[in-house]
Design an enzyme around this catalytic site. Sequence first.
Site, short mmCIF file in Angstrom:
data_model
loop_
_atom_site.label_atom_id
_atom_site.label_comp_id
_atom_site.label_asym_id
_atom_site.label_seq_id
_atom_site.Cartn_x
_atom_site.Cartn_y
_atom_site.Cartn_z
N ALA A 17 76.23 40.73 82.94
CA ALA A 17 75.79 39.48 83.56
C ALA A 17 74.57 38.89 82.85
O ALA A 17 74.23 37.73 83.08
CB ALA A 17 75.48 39.69 85.03
N LYS A 59 64.66 51.47 82.56
CA LYS A 59 66.12 51.56 82.64
C LYS A 59 66.47 52.98 83.07
O LYS A 59 66.58 53.88 82.22
CB LYS A 59 66.73 51.22 81.28
N SER A 87 74.54 53.91 79.91
CA SER A 87 75.64 54.41 79.11
C SER A 87 75.80 53.48 77.91
O SER A 87 75.16 52.44 77.82
CB SER A 87 76.93 54.49 79.93
N ALA A 102 72.17 49.21 86.47
CA ALA A 102 73.30 49.31 85.55
C ALA A 102 74.50 48.67 86.24
O ALA A 102 74.80 48.99 87.40
CB ALA A 102 73.60 50.76 85.20
N PRO A 134 70.12 29.60 78.82
CA PRO A 134 71.28 29.06 78.11
C PRO A 134 71.85 30.10 77.15
O PRO A 134 71.25 31.17 76.94
CB PRO A 134 70.71 27.86 77.35
#
Length: 237
Positions: free
Chosen positions: A13, A37, A41, A118, A213
């Site tokens: 996303a 994080k 993976s 994730a 953008p």
Amino acid sequence: MPAYFVTGTDTDAGKTLASAGLLARARREGLTTLGLKPIASGSETTPDGLRNADALALQAESVPAVDYTTINPYAFAPAIAPHLAARRAGVEVRLADLTGWLRPLLALERDLTLVEGAGGWRVPLNDDEDLAELALAMELPVILVVGLRLGCLSHARLTAEAITASGLRLAGWIGSLVDPGLSFDAAADDALYQDNLATLARTLPAPCLGVIPRLAADAPAAMAAAAADHLELPDAH
């Protein structure tokens, strides 16, 4: 400014670009930063061990600098769901381990700390726990990154409902133009694009922190800087 958990409407996303952009924006304003994080993976083998590109992008925007293992304690090679990648590696990732890792990092009290999830909101950690429970355990407000593509309206609204139903505050949302099949060059396409953004703004119970953008592929630091131009930092209250 408190720490935030960054989640997305789905895989790819645009969470990392949005997170790195927010960190870059904070650095531009002279703030200290930390991007984390917990589990990743799709990592590559290097002389220093497995390294994940998303985690490296967050590390690059973390000031004062920290080492890689601080940023990303669990890295796995297969580009599959993290709990499945962990299972293949013979590793069990437990919520208690992640809260034990995160708590002292939050105590560093950087001006802006982002914990990037994730995939989507309820991605599993193991057979019994999911990554959303980390945000719940640490009581982190959430930033939702909406991948602007077909289906995003329902995905965004359902994710926002799940976040707020859990009792966490949705601190803001970011639109990310990730679908290469959408050009929005023609006037009709642009009108549809603006209508989608208006629908998100009307239906999501949080402010829009910006819309990123489609950016030309470049070095991660350059992309983070470019994304920062389109973002605002969340309100801490």
